[in-house]
Design a protein around this motif. Structure first.
Motif, PDB file in Angstrom:
ATOM      1  N   SER A 233      -8.362   0.410  -8.718  1.00  0.00           N
ATOM      2  CA  SER A 233      -8.532  -0.224  -6.798  1.00  0.00           C
ATOM      3  C   SER A 233      -9.611  -0.776  -6.596  1.00  0.00           C
ATOM      4  O   SER A 233      -9.820  -1.035  -5.436  1.00  0.00           O
ATOM      5  CB  SER A 233      -7.559   0.366  -6.024  1.00  0.00           C
TER       6      SER A 233
ATOM      7  N   MET B  70      -2.562   5.451   2.057  1.00  0.00           N
ATOM      8  CA  MET B  70      -3.160   3.968   2.025  1.00  0.00           C
ATOM      9  C   MET B  70      -4.502   4.108   2.813  1.00  0.00           C
ATOM     10  O   MET B  70      -5.283   3.279   3.297  1.00  0.00           O
ATOM     11  CB  MET B  70      -2.251   2.870   2.505  1.00  0.00           C
TER      12      MET B  70
ATOM     13  N   ALA C  56       0.584  -1.174  -0.076  1.00  0.00           N
ATOM     14  CA  ALA C  56      -0.529  -0.229   0.004  1.00  0.00           C
ATOM     15  C   ALA C  56       0.778   1.506  -0.278  1.00  0.00           C
ATOM     16  O   ALA C  56       0.572   2.042  -0.944  1.00  0.00           O
ATOM     17  CB  ALA C  56      -1.013  -0.340   0.701  1.00  0.00           C
TER      18      ALA C  56
END
Length: 183
Positions: free
Chosen positions: A124, A94, A87
């Protein structure tokens, strides 16, 4: 323009909550949570790892299919490091600010309930049927509840058990929205 919560506002609220807690154990738990969260916001792997024990943790992610498409559990600090390392290598924080948060404390640790926010890339997000640009930036909000077992004496978070609600909204934003969020 969409109103995006800021990290500084979330930090002010969490610090005010710490100052208002009468029980020293509760204060320590919220301080550990704060230190872990802000290290996630900053993608600071070294700082994140200082909040975790050397070998064993318990992480569980359940119901947050928008970011993690399936139930996921692991029990070692090395697996946590791997998660955070991946991340931290991204071009976005993150973690993001939270709003409408509430805290509860017990002898084993603490609980968080609130609305999490983030700005992430379309690639994502694991959601359908949203037609997302994989390289586009999206501001998202979702309800979340998490428990955080904490070793108060060592000031360490022993893991995270994260339960996520349905996505509340997805809004296209420009890259500069990240700077507004981090303010």
């Amino acid at each position: 323009m969409i109103e995006i919560p800021t990290v500084s506002d979330a930090m002010r609220r969490i610090n005010a909550n710490i100052g208002n807690l009468e029980n020293p154990r509760d204060r320590i738990m919220l301080e550990v949570y704060r230190d872990h969260w802000i290290a996630e916001v900053r993608n600071d792997l070294a700082a994140i790892m200082t909040t975790l024990p050397e070998k064993e943790v318990t992480y569980r992610f359940d119901g947050i299919g928008l970011l993690i498409p399936h139930y996921w559990e692991f029990k070692t600090t090395e697996e946590a490091r791997s998660l955070y390392q991946g991340a931290a290598e991204g071009d976005l924080p993150m973690a993001g600010p939270f709003i409408e948060e509430r805290w509860a404390f017990a002898d084993w640790g603490m609980m968080f309930e609130g609305i999490n926010t983030a700005i992430i890339r379309g690639k994502s997000l694991h959601i359908q049927p949203y037609p997302l640009d994989p390289e586009g930036y999206y501001f998202i909000r979702w309800r979340s509840m998490s428990s955080h077992p904490i070793d108060v004496e060592r000031r360490l978070m022993l893991g995270e058990h994260v339960f996520g609600g349905k996505l509340m909204d997805v809004t296209v934003v420009e890259r500069d929205a990240v700077d507004r969020m981090l303010a």
